[in-house]
Motif scaffolding. Structure first.
Motif, PDB file in Angstrom:
ATOM      1  N   ASN A   8       0.824  -1.206   0.000  1.00 13.99           N
ATOM      2  CA  ASN A   8       0.000   0.000   0.000  1.00 13.99           C
ATOM      3  C   ASN A   8       0.859   1.257   0.000  1.00 13.99           C
ATOM      4  N   PHE A   9       1.935   1.236   0.784  1.00 11.45           N
ATOM      5  CA  PHE A   9       2.837   2.391   0.830  1.00 11.45           C
ATOM      6  C   PHE A   9       3.486   2.629  -0.531  1.00 11.45           C
ATOM      7  N   LYS A  10       3.965   1.561  -1.167  1.00 10.49           N
ATOM      8  CA  LYS A  10       4.585   1.702  -2.478  1.00 10.49           C
ATOM      9  C   LYS A  10       3.586   2.209  -3.516  1.00 10.49           C
ATOM     10  N   PHE A  11       2.366   1.679  -3.476  1.00 14.24           N
ATOM     11  CA  PHE A  11       1.351   2.121  -4.427  1.00 14.24           C
ATOM     12  C   PHE A  11       0.994   3.594  -4.220  1.00 14.24           C
ATOM     13  N   ASP A  12       0.820   3.989  -2.959  1.00 12.44           N
ATOM     14  CA  ASP A  12       0.478   5.393  -2.668  1.00 12.44           C
ATOM     15  C   ASP A  12       1.600   6.340  -3.063  1.00 12.44           C
ATOM     16  N   GLN A  13       2.829   5.916  -2.867  1.00 10.77           N
ATOM     17  CA  GLN A  13       3.947   6.782  -3.254  1.00 10.77           C
ATOM     18  C   GLN A  13       4.056   6.930  -4.765  1.00 10.77           C
ATOM     19  N   ASP A  14       3.774   5.847  -5.487  1.00 10.68           N
ATOM     20  CA  ASP A  14       3.764   5.951  -6.946  1.00 10.68           C
ATOM     21  C   ASP A  14       2.656   6.888  -7.424  1.00 10.68           C
ATOM     22  N   GLN A  15       1.483   6.776  -6.808  1.00 13.16           N
ATOM     23  CA  GLN A  15       0.385   7.666  -7.169  1.00 13.16           C
ATOM     24  C   GLN A  15       0.708   9.118  -6.833  1.00 13.16           C
ATOM     25  N   ARG A  16       1.344   9.342  -5.687  1.00 11.83           N
ATOM     26  CA  ARG A  16       1.700  10.707  -5.300  1.00 11.83           C
ATOM     27  C   ARG A  16       2.732  11.297  -6.258  1.00 11.83           C
ATOM     28  N   LEU A  17       3.705  10.478  -6.672  1.00  9.34           N
ATOM     29  CA  LEU A  17       4.716  10.963  -7.615  1.00  9.34           C
ATOM     30  C   LEU A  17       4.094  11.325  -8.964  1.00  9.34           C
ATOM     31  N   GLU A  18       3.185  10.476  -9.460  1.00 10.20           N
ATOM     32  CA  GLU A  18       2.521  10.785 -10.726  1.00 10.20           C
ATOM     33  C   GLU A  18       1.653  12.036 -10.608  1.00 10.20           C
ATOM     34  N   ARG A  19       0.971  12.191  -9.472  1.00  8.10           N
ATOM     35  CA  ARG A  19       0.127  13.363  -9.294  1.00  8.10           C
ATOM     36  C   ARG A  19       0.948  14.640  -9.238  1.00  8.10           C
ATOM     37  N   GLU A  20       2.032  14.645  -8.468  1.00  7.71           N
ATOM     38  CA  GLU A  20       2.867  15.838  -8.357  1.00  7.71           C
ATOM     39  C   GLU A  20       3.574  16.152  -9.669  1.00  7.71           C
TER      40      GLU A  20
ATOM     41  N   GLN B 186      12.325  20.819  -3.949  1.00  3.95           N
ATOM     42  CA  GLN B 186      11.006  20.281  -4.284  1.00  3.95           C
ATOM     43  C   GLN B 186      11.116  18.908  -4.941  1.00  3.95           C
ATOM     44  N   LEU B 187      12.094  18.746  -5.819  1.00  2.83           N
ATOM     45  CA  LEU B 187      12.288  17.432  -6.433  1.00  2.83           C
ATOM     46  C   LEU B 187      12.743  16.398  -5.409  1.00  2.83           C
ATOM     47  N   GLU B 188      13.540  16.842  -4.440  1.00  2.00           N
ATOM     48  CA  GLU B 188      13.989  15.923  -3.394  1.00  2.00           C
ATOM     49  C   GLU B 188      12.818  15.474  -2.526  1.00  2.00           C
ATOM     50  N   ASN B 189      11.864  16.377  -2.277  1.00  2.00           N
ATOM     51  CA  ASN B 189      10.696  16.008  -1.477  1.00  2.00           C
ATOM     52  C   ASN B 189       9.778  15.039  -2.212  1.00  2.00           C
ATOM     53  N   LEU B 190       9.830  15.015  -3.538  1.00  4.39           N
ATOM     54  CA  LEU B 190       9.028  14.060  -4.285  1.00  4.39           C
ATOM     55  C   LEU B 190       9.587  12.643  -4.192  1.00  4.39           C
ATOM     56  N   ARG B 191      10.869  12.542  -3.909  1.00  7.46           N
ATOM     57  CA  ARG B 191      11.500  11.221  -3.857  1.00  7.46           C
ATOM     58  C   ARG B 191      11.122  10.506  -2.571  1.00  7.46           C
TER      59      ARG B 191
END
Length: 200
Positions: A6-18, A128-133
């Motif tokens: 779930n964490f990996k999926f949510d992080q992928d979704q957050r990265l695509e959204r941002e 900002q890019l570092e916070n996306l990682r």
């Protein structure tokens, strides 16, 4: 493993959204810059036409002064009116050419000022890019409630990278605020715009 996936999926979704949000923001400002260029080119092109037409009429006035012939039998007052009218036309056309040139240069310089100072592309910074990682070791900092959450239970609120730095410092570590003087003007008025972009 369920919560980890779930964490990996949510992080992928957050990265695509941002990423999509940053791309749309850049596209939005590109439209703003294109609008500024269109408005500037409208004025510059119109003034260039005025400049060309005024220069042609100036040439006609100079030809009338140099090569224009008036019959010798013409009355003196008629010759005076001809020369006076030609001189006035020359002066007004010279002003038109000069003002059209000045308007074209002013519009172009103002457009460059808008593009370089107010409508810059919002390129994200390194922070900002570092916070996306996100890394899998960040999953270990999510707390016991998120790590041991059962399926179909409460909502999982992940702690994202950079949220701790964005929080305001605690009152114990913050230095005591000095009392503002009556004549102090360093702080802006309440509701006053802080930049030229806020005024628009």
């Amino acid at each position: 493993n369920y919560n980890r996936e779930n964490f990996k999926f949510d992080q992928d979704q957050r990265l695509e959204r941002e990423t999509l949000r940053l791309e749309m923001q850049v596209k939005r400002f590109e439209l703003f810059r294109e609008d500024v260029r269109d408005l500037v080119e409208l004025t510059v092109d119109r003034m260039d036409v005025y400049h060309l037409v005024g220069a042609l009429f100036l040439e006609f006035c100079i030809v009338l002064f140099c090569e224009g012939r008036v019959q010798a039998s013409a009355p003196p007052f008629l010759l005076s009116l001809f020369l006076l009218s030609n001189a006035c036309a020359f002066i007004y056309l010279l002003l038109a050419v000069w003002l059209s040139m000045h308007a074209s240069i002013a519009a172009h310089s103002f457009g460059v000022r808008l593009l370089t100072r107010f409508v810059r592309l919002p390129i994200p910074s390194v922070r900002q890019l570092e916070n996306l990682r996100s890394q899998l070791r960040d999953y270990e900092k999510q707390g016991v409630a998120n790590l041991l959450r059962l399926p179909f239970q409460d909502r999982q609120d992940w702690v994202q990278r950079g949220e701790d730095e964005a929080q305001a410092p605690s009152s114990s570590s913050a230095p005591p605020a000095s009392r503002p003087s009556a004549n102090s003007t360093s702080s802006p008025r309440k509701g006053a715009p802080t930049s030229l972009l806020d005024q628009t």
